[in-house]
Design an enzyme around this catalytic site. Structure first.
Site, PDB file in Angstrom:
ATOM      1  N   ARG A 280       0.843  -1.200   0.000  1.00 41.14           N
ATOM      2  CA  ARG A 280       0.000   0.000   0.000  1.00 41.14           C
ATOM      3  C   ARG A 280       0.886   1.261   0.000  1.00 41.14           C
ATOM      4  NH1 ARG A 280      -0.913   4.806   2.108  1.00 41.14           N
ATOM      5  NH2 ARG A 280      -0.657   4.037   4.247  1.00 41.14           N
TER       6      ARG A 280
ATOM      7  N   HIS B  93       4.647   4.719  13.106  1.00 46.96           N
ATOM      8  CA  HIS B  93       4.968   4.653  11.678  1.00 46.96           C
ATOM      9  C   HIS B  93       6.070   5.675  11.411  1.00 46.96           C
ATOM     10  CE1 HIS B  93       3.651   4.489   7.275  1.00 46.96           C
ATOM     11  NE2 HIS B  93       4.325   5.629   7.306  1.00 46.96           N
TER      12      HIS B  93
ATOM     13  N   CYS C 142       9.913   9.943  -0.334  1.00 44.12           N
ATOM     14  CA  CYS C 142       9.459  11.256   0.108  1.00 44.12           C
ATOM     15  C   CYS C 142       9.433  12.160  -1.110  1.00 44.12           C
ATOM     16  CB  CYS C 142      10.424  11.789   1.162  1.00 44.12           C
ATOM     17  SG  CYS C 142      10.155  13.523   1.539  1.00 44.12           S
TER      18      CYS C 142
ATOM     19  N   ASN D  77       9.811   5.153   3.946  1.00 45.69           N
ATOM     20  CA  ASN D  77       9.453   4.376   5.128  1.00 45.69           C
ATOM     21  C   ASN D  77      10.677   3.656   5.691  1.00 45.69           C
ATOM     22  OD1 ASN D  77       6.265   4.025   5.351  1.00 45.69           O
ATOM     23  ND2 ASN D  77       6.790   4.130   3.192  1.00 45.69           N
TER      24      ASN D  77
END
Lengths: 313, 313
Positions: free
Chosen positions: A13, A204, A237, A246
């Site tokens: 995702r 996260h 990013c 991430n």
């Protein structure tokens, strides 16, 4: 007895949604079916946003329909609003992951509406479906907004409280653009745990400025036991070409395993999957352990060592 | 009052020594002269190893002779043995950095002799020059050997003790191939500080498996206030193509600054220097903050945000 840490794999995702090239549905299904047997607590499979908004995930129904469901793994999906929730329910997910930002500017830029409108839309979803499916809410930009700057901790606490009051099962506190530092993480995690002891709290992190695993360390030392991670560190990013996105699931899991936590993840299964990711997306990915091997993966000594041992004996 | 952290910049020694292409002497001198004004406590300028062993640093005398010396910055050089020490003394360094490994196999592979021979050679240097120049000893592979595996903490403590007994000023505890994890770092740093309270203790981490800054965090929380760092994270791992090498100085400094430590480093000066490094060495480097900007470097909101604000007002 080792402390248990729960991992939520978000690569299909959060990792895939910004990829330049569409990842074939077959590949998504095969990847999730492989991840199924690695020991994840949760897999965020896809997003029921509009195909126009996120074309990379336009196959949400098909992916959810074709993946194997393994007992013990929760299959969660991102749901943006009531329309998305109606679509998502057809796929029988184990959880809805709703999302809004704690920063007004970030919410306007990403979700194209003020935070109060987002909150109202998500409340509708919770009120309609909250008795049928567990709800998690991911709050973006909790450690800073790339446009506004500082997001006060009290702002995060207030949005968290509003969703807690609606009876959600969990909250994910997101460092969406990698602005968190460990001291801030410690303060945030301690405050959240004190105020919401009954909620599933997930952190996260992004590794945009290299602090990803340091922030994981600060969070586990503050008692956090749930993390999002993206295989290979996929999910860049938009503001920083070449910068990491991430945190890499396998790097975070490898560190926590080495430290003696029980992640439940079988790195012997996971690392070969991580090593196929660059081929799948057509570019290098930031994760380190897939390149370097685990700290227990040793190398043979060069032949000179045996010769030198003999010469000096 | 903020806690002071001292940084030793090793890019021109540890960073350059394994580069495939020779970095011009003029470029080395210009780089150090630029780093001079960033606030480092120490700069490891070069190595007085033989030009045959490390051709990249064959210009050690010339670099040492041409750099500016700024008050407050210590200029240290790597010295492998007595012959190197004789050459190095001509250049009037502020410190000798001696090196050997705590792993027998690693010492044989890298220094081509058993540890006892290395120790004897370094003792000669200390006995001959220890009254003229402060001595630091860098102990390699303290958190694990890529060929032997585990290096017991007691092994590290014993080598540290033998050098402490010779009166060295400082010890650098090196995670030469990025095998340390934060729990191990905490234990090692606490043991070292308890046993050697009067020594300058420096920690040298690599980011090979993504744990570099997490290990810095564990070390500062154990009271360590001296770190090696390499600009851009230059200085790769020969075993892992694509994997990171040394921790990036600017990423570590950025994290500690954000957390409220006093690194003394001016990132406004340092980041532009880091951004020129890929041009200097001809390839991308792993450091993140030079790509992403600092957490305080904000971005303008897209024009849609102003339109949406108006539409929803």
């Amino acid at each position: 007895m080792k402390q248990k840490i729960h991992f939520n794999e978000v690569v299909t995702r959060d990792g895939f949604q910004m990829e330049p090239a569409f990842v074939a549905t077959d590949d998504k299904v095969a990847l999730i079916n492989a991840l199924n047997h690695c020991g994840y607590a949760k897999i965020e499979v896809t997003s029921f946003t509009s195909a126009k908004a996120i074309p990379m995930l336009r196959d949400a129904e098909e992916v959810m329909g074709r993946i194997e469901r393994v007992p013990g793994v929760e299959y969660t999906v991102l749901v943006p609003n009531l329309r998305g929730a109606e679509r998502a329910m057809e796929s029988r997910p184990d959880e809805f992951n709703l999302v809004m930002s704690t920063s007004e500017t970030h919410n306007l830029a990403n979700l194209r509406m003020p935070r109060e409108h987002s909150f109202a839309a998500l409340r509708e979803v919770i009120e309609r479906y909250g008795l049928q499916v567990p709800i998690n809410v991911s709050l973006s930009a909790c450690f800073g907004c790339p446009m506004e700057g500082e997001v006060p901790q009290i702002e995060v606490m207030q949005w968290a409280q509003r969703f807690a009051d609606l009876g959600v099962r969990g909250l994910t506190i997101c460092d969406t653009t990698g602005m968190a530092h460990p001291e801030q993480v410690t303060q945030m995690c301690q405050a959240l745990r004190a105020r919401f002891p009954a909620l599933q709290l997930t952190l996260h992190f992004h590794n945009t400025r290299g602090m990803g695993l340091a922030n994981v360390l600060a969070a586990v030392h503050s008692g956090i036991d749930r993390f999002d991670g993206s295989l290979g560190g996929l999910g860049g990013c938009p503001y920083a070409p070449g910068a990491s996105g991430n945190i890499s699931s396998e790097d975070a899991i490898h560190m926590l395993d080495a430290m003696g936590f029980d992640t439940g993840i079988d790195l012997t299964r996971l690392l070969p999957i991580a090593r196929e990711l660059p081929g799948l997306v057509g570019h290098m990915v930031p994760g380190q352990v897939a390149k370097s091997g685990r700290i227990t993966d040793l190398h043979p000594a060069p032949p000179s060592v045996a010769e030198l041992r003999k010469a000096f004996s």
